[in-house]
Each structure stands twice: as C-alpha cells, then as structure tokens.
Scaffold this active site. Sequence first.
Site, PDB file in Angstrom:
ATOM      1  N   ASP A 487       6.180   2.821  12.257  1.00 38.74           N
ATOM      2  CA  ASP A 487       6.331   3.888  12.889  1.00 38.74           C
ATOM      3  C   ASP A 487       6.785   4.011  14.168  1.00 38.74           C
ATOM      4  O   ASP A 487       7.126   5.141  14.936  1.00 38.74           O
ATOM      5  CB  ASP A 487       4.532   4.330  13.044  1.00 38.74           C
ATOM      6  CG  ASP A 487       4.046   4.643  11.582  1.00 38.74           C
ATOM      7  OD1 ASP A 487       4.496   5.410  10.984  1.00 38.74           O
ATOM      8  OD2 ASP A 487       2.784   4.110  11.558  1.00 38.74           O
TER       9      ASP A 487
HETATM   10  C1  BGC Z   1       1.000   3.144  16.858  1.00 42.62           C
HETATM   11  C2  BGC Z   1       1.205   2.637  15.524  1.00 42.62           C
HETATM   12  C3  BGC Z   1       0.747   3.524  14.550  1.00 42.62           C
HETATM   13  C4  BGC Z   1       1.324   4.932  14.910  1.00 42.62           C
HETATM   14  C5  BGC Z   1       0.828   6.095  13.890  1.00 42.62           C
HETATM   15  C6  BGC Z   1       1.607   4.392  17.208  1.00 42.62           C
HETATM   16  O1  BGC Z   1       1.430   5.148  18.490  1.00 42.62           O
HETATM   17  O2  BGC Z   1       1.626   1.993  17.943  1.00 42.62           O
HETATM   18  O3  BGC Z   1       0.861   1.254  15.500  1.00 42.62           O
HETATM   19  O4  BGC Z   1       1.404   3.105  13.447  1.00 42.62           O
HETATM   20  O5  BGC Z   1       1.187   5.177  16.290  1.00 42.62           O
HETATM   21  O6  BGC Z   1       1.147   7.185  13.906  1.00 42.62           O
HETATM   22  C1  NOJ Z   2      -0.082   1.892  11.496  1.00 42.89           C
HETATM   23  C2  NOJ Z   2       0.056   2.607  10.411  1.00 42.89           C
HETATM   24  O1  NOJ Z   2      -0.994   3.101  10.054  1.00 42.89           O
HETATM   25  C3  NOJ Z   2       0.823   1.961   9.320  1.00 42.89           C
HETATM   26  O2  NOJ Z   2       0.986   2.755   8.200  1.00 42.89           O
HETATM   27  C4  NOJ Z   2       2.135   1.504   9.760  1.00 42.89           C
HETATM   28  O3  NOJ Z   2       3.087   1.025   8.837  1.00 42.89           O
HETATM   29  C5  NOJ Z   2       2.160   0.458  11.060  1.00 42.89           C
HETATM   30  N1  NOJ Z   2       1.094   1.029  12.053  1.00 42.89           N
HETATM   31  C6  NOJ Z   2       3.244  -0.075  11.676  1.00 42.89           C
HETATM   32  O4  NOJ Z   2       4.033   0.690  12.443  1.00 42.89           O
END
Ligand code: BGC
Ligand code: NOJ
Length: 815
Positions: A487
Amino acid sequence: MRYGHFDDERREYVITRPDTPLPWINYLGSEAYFGIISNTAGGYSFYRDARLRRLTRYRYNNVPFDLGGRYLYLRDTVSGDFWSPSWQPTRSELEDYECRHGMGYSAISSRHEGIEAETLYFVPVDENLEIWRTRVTNKRDSEAKLSLFSAVEFCLWDAWDDQTNFQRNFSTGQVEVEGSVIYHKTEYRERRDHFAYFACSEPLAGFDTQRDTFLGAYNGWDSPAAVERGESFDSVANGWAPCGSHHVELTLAPGESKEIVFVLGYWENPDEAKFDPPGSQTINKKLVKPVIERYLRSDEAEGAFQRLRDYWSELLGILQVSTPDEHTNRMVNIWNAYQCMVTFNMSRSASFYESGIGRGMGFRDSNQDLLGFVHMVPGRASERILDIAATQLPSGGAYHQYQPLTKRGNDDVGSGFNDDPAWLILGVAAYLKETGDISILDEEVTYDNEPGSESPLYEHLQRSLRYTLHRLGPHELPLIGRADWNDCLNLNCFSTTPGESFQTTENKEGGVAESVFIGGLFVLAAEELAQIAELRGHTDEAKCYRDDGAKMEATVREHGWDGAWFRRAYDYFGDVVGSADNEEGQIFIEPQGMCIIAGIGVDDGKAVQALDSVSDRLATKHGIVLQQPAFSHYYVNLGEISSYPPGYKENAGIFCHTNPWIMIAETIIGRGDAAFDYYQRINPSSREDISELHRCEPYVYPQMIAGKDAPSFGEAKNSWLSGTAAWNFVAASQWILGIRAEYNGLRIDPCLPKDWERFEATRIFRGATYRISVNKPKGVCKGVTQVVVNGTKAEDNLIAPHPAGSEVVVEVTMG
Ligand code: BGC
Ligand code: NOJ
C-alpha cells in the site's frame, strides 16, 4: 527474557508478571459480541462493529498504558487497604499474579495480603454478553471483611463521536438501575433500540453509574472515591459520563471462597416494545431479564464456558500436527489457527494498534484472511466471499475497503489498488479446494451492491482477470494504480503536502507505473481460474487463461528480471524500481515470493537465483526485510514507503506477511532447511526467549518486526490483525508440512528440514478424517516416494476425497 510460558495442554499462554513490555491482549467473542482484553483486564467490548456499537470506553495511546477495562477492586474493610486483583488500575503489589490467555477467554488471578481472587472472562458462544466469574478466597487464618467493587465506563455507542463530540455527549447519558442490574440507555429514548446492561449475581451494598461521582472529580481509576471510602454513592448518571459499578460486601471465614458472577451485555428490543409500560420512558426488560438471570447462575456460566471450550476444540481439531519441533506444533495446532480466526472476526478493526474507529474491511485483506480460516469455518467463508464479491465494481475492479455493517464499498478510499481483484480469485479458489462446493460459482452476486446488476460469482472472477489484462502498461506489465499489495508504494501520487493521504490523494494524470508483483499474482490467478474453468467443463476457456498466464510470464521474464532477482516495478517515468540500477530499494521481497509461487523461474534457475539474492541481501536473524537498501530520505515518486524511517514498516521493516511467501518459494524449489529456518526466525513462540526485545505477544504474529536499519532491530509492532496470520499458517501447514487441499483431493507433499525423520497429522477434509504419518528416513527435504492409503498403495500423493464420516489412514514415505 520471558514474561510467562505456554501451557499447550490447556491451549493457554500463562503470563506471570503483569508489567509485560506492552499490554498483551486476547480476544473474547466468536460471532457478534466481541471484546479485547489485556493481561491486566484492560480493553473494551462491542457488538459487531467496534466503531458504531461500542459498549465500553477505551483510552487510546494513554499514559499510563492501557486504560479502560473490566476492572475490579477489593478493599479490606478493617485496614482500608484496596487493590485491583488484575493489577491495573491500582498497580498494587501482588503475589502469584497470573493471566491465562486461552481460546476465547482470559483468566486473571492474584493474591494480596492473603486474599486470592481469580476472574474468568469469556463470551458464551451464540450470546451477546460477556461473563466475568470471580472467585474470592480468604487464605488468611482470620475472618476477612471485604468489599468488592466492579467498574466499567460506558461508551456512548459511536466510539469516534464519543471521543470528540462532548458538547452533545455530556448531556445525553442515561441509565436505569434495578436490583443488581445497571442499564446503560443513552439515546434509547430516541432512535436506538439497544441498550447495554451490567449485572451482578449478588445483592448490592451500593452502586454507582456517574463516573465523576464514583471516581471523585480529580481522581483516576487507580483511586476511585467510592473505593477509597469503602462505600458507593448510589449515583444515577444524568449526562456526563455514565459508568457501571457494583458494590458487594463479603465476609469470608478462613479458607472460605465466594463466587460472584458479573454479566455485561448488549440487548436489542423490538421497536414496538421498547418501553414498559408502553408510552413510558422505562426500558422494557421483560425479554432481557431471563437471559441475565440465566447467566448470573454459576452452573449456567460454567456450562457456557464448557461449550466455548468445545467450540474451540472442534475448530482446532480440523488440523492437528505432531512434529519434532514444539514451536511448529504450538503455532499450527493452537495459536496461529486461533489468530486466523481472530483476523476473520476482526479484520483490521480492533487491536492495540487498530483503534476500532478506523478502516473497514479490506478487499484484499479479507480474501487473504480466508486462506487461513476456510478449513475451520467453510460456511462462514462462503458468506464472506459473497459479501466481498458483492462490492466488486462492474469493471472487475474493487473498492479497496467495505464497511462490515452496511457491507457496501467505501467511497472515501475508493478503488484503483490494482492487485485487489486477483485476490478474489485466490480466495474463491481456496474455498473450492477446501469444500469442493462448486455451486458457489453459480451464486448470483451484485456489482457495487446494485440490485439488478447480479451475475454468477464465476463471472466476477472472469472480470477480475480481465481487469488486469485491460490495464497493462508500456512494458505490457500490469498498471499498479494507487498501489498493489504494498500500500505504501505509491508510484502515481507525488505528494508534497503534509498530512495528505498517499493512497487516496489525487493521482497523477496518465500514470503508467507498472507492477511486476501484480504480474506474478496474475500468473498465479490465471492458473487458478483455468483450473476452476476446467472444473466447470470449460476446457477452451481454461486454455485462454493459461495462454494469458503464459504471456504474462514471458513479460515478467523479459521486463521483470533484473539479472539476479525479480524487479519490483516501473515508476511514473518508466524508470525501474527494485533493480541493481537503483541507488536504494534495489531488491524487494514481494516479487521474489509471488513470482516463484506462480511458478516463474522454477524451471530455468531464476527462482534459485532470486532466493539466493533474498538470502544474501534481505535475510536477517529476525526475519527477512522488505527491501534493501532502505530509503534514507523521502522520494516523492515512491510515496509512503519512503515516509518511514529506515527499518520500519514497508521501508525495510521485516514485514511478517511477506516472509511466508519466501518460505513457500523455498519449498517449491525443494529447500526445506531454508524454508523452515525462515519460518523459525519470525515464529513468535521461538522468539519467546527474547520477549524483552520483541515486546509484542509471544503467542501471535506481529505485522512487522523492525528491520536491521532501525535502532530497535528485532522489536515487533502491530500484533494480531495482519495477513501475516493466514500466510504463515498456509506456509507451515500446506507447504512445509505439505498438507494441501486441492480441487480434487488432499495433496501430501512436504518439504522439511533434512534432519526431521517423521511427523504425524490429523486433518479433517470434506468430512473425512485423515490420519497421516510421514516418514523420511533418508535425510532429504522433499520428494514423496510412496503413499499407502488404508493399506493400499496409491498412485501418487493426491488422495481423492473419501466419504464424509470415514477414517483414512495415510502412510507417506519420503526419500
Ligand atoms: C500503512 C500500511 C497499510 C495502509 C493501509 C498505511 O498507512 O503504513 O501498512 O497497509 O496504511 O491502507
Ligand atoms: C497492510 C494491509 O492491510 C495489507 O493489505 C498490505 O498488503 C500491507 N499493509 C502492506 O502494505
């Protein structure tokens, strides 16, 4: 250093000192009523939705840690000394403190000045209430006169509003008290048909429902005025902050015990029968009273607890293994499976790191969670699949999240996370393999929850695949959109404004950034869909999907291979990401795992080379970091990933979710020692001895362990709610132990450490019980040489489904 120990017999983790490095939590509830509970009784409860139906209040990020909970106070009437038997909130000196976190329950016991108290907290299966059963025992040699006070703070339902809208909320609070039951009924007078209640089995010496009266205006939870003086105020909340506290007086002879039961619950009345008498403002309690009375009885509470234990024995009994390694046994048999069920119930909503007021259910997250729990609750998995698919967009794309109460896609976050649709195929594939129930493919499911837009689930999968095919970039690799699995790799975003969301802010026009990871994921999903098409007899279609997969595979080999590992992406300008040509972020873990799982590079040595690169460049003693070298500064063209200081989260943290992809990849190329070694590095149980460094619970996986670039290398964060749970379960059970549901049966194809000689497992699959023993005399890692099923030599290691109810003895030899 440890703070407790495992009790595998009872499926418990036993914490033996209250001051764990962080609150070590557990979950209560299995269906609709849930709570989180820490080892010092902190936490909160809610009905279905942690944000919108919050029963009790919690103070996030509080000082001291972890305030708001299911608190009790004991007070010695003679000396005036008082304490909390769960340590918090008074933090008085305790002897023999113990918290046993078990499957769906926690029991906290301690002793202070010769008075023992043990409280068992749990939610009965199928009920919207929690029981606190407390036993107080006088171990002194003289009579003890004691007061017991309970305390919860009610939340005014919407947990976000509750923390912010004080101009209204300080004037709305309402309660009723009747006998030993406190009813919290804020907003019941208007549009709510629900209330909370907090009941006690004993006659009361007094009660309080107004927080500031109970505590005293400037006291904290560690010194409530009522407890200090030894007498409740009988306060009735009117606005401000409603709370619930019972006061029970106890006189215990030496050696005498007394059991007191508290029930905290949620109740909905029919709209037309809210009040009694009708037209009054008094809650109609006729329907709820029998339930309260039932569970206040000790024998009923005990019966409910036994049913809860049976419920978990049944779920966990679906896969039980006995291997030479206790950490593997413990995680596969108990804690990892349990964590998978918790991720199913909670998604990413309520933990010590997820506030319960934040995001909804993730499309990708929920599909991945399914991989870890589908064997335990296949019926609920099919409901989940249909809910998720109903939010899919007609384009085949997906809202990144949906709300659990409304089950509708979330407009705030929107769509365009271009890996999302492929995960639906993998989720459905896991369900089909486990159950063989192909009828689900014919279920009519809406798009975007629009009535009239229904098509069979199968078509949803077809559209998922097409979504990727219709969004290819200049190298014919899939466009990444807002992000893929990572993400935080936001290649089309270019945000320079503080506080702006990297993922949902306006993307740059005409973004052509591409993802090698989605390329690998597509190859995997295309093969799954081909097999699903075959199950339906569509061989031509299956061929098309295989052709699409093969084409993508060729593209990944051509544009996704860097020479010694798979590249990560191409950015907005068409420049490579995750290549030896980059200064930082040269190699990423995700495509090494996903491309090899999809089979890319297995036959031409690329897979071995990529995994060697992982071992050389990414592996550390605490697990495999996400990428290297860490980003030392912010890269506007890469987005959130470079917002984290080096070693944290996606910026070269040990993202435990991705480590099992490498374990699986290692098993695919037959390197059982490497796979198991990686498994052990992040296995929470095998990290128990370094709890002072790891800091999170030693019984569940965290999302992240700080990587080697961080000052706190080895420190875990974000425990419990992560796709880490499902993927580690899959890696250990299906690829290392190799017991894998397939469309046409159960495959047994282990890839083990060389020095293991045998292991046993029991697996219930489509109703039949398989008793599996694997013998490996020759010191190899992989390769099944013989399978004997019920005494008869089988053709290969795929065992066709046996009739439900039958017992199947499977003897596997590797060599
Ligand atoms: C976090 C990620 C997460 C994402 C979810 C980010 O701010 O750092 O780990 O997957 O938000 O949308
Ligand atoms: C948390 C999210 O929930 C997961 O779907 C994602 O793949 C990881 N963060 C990595 O960014």
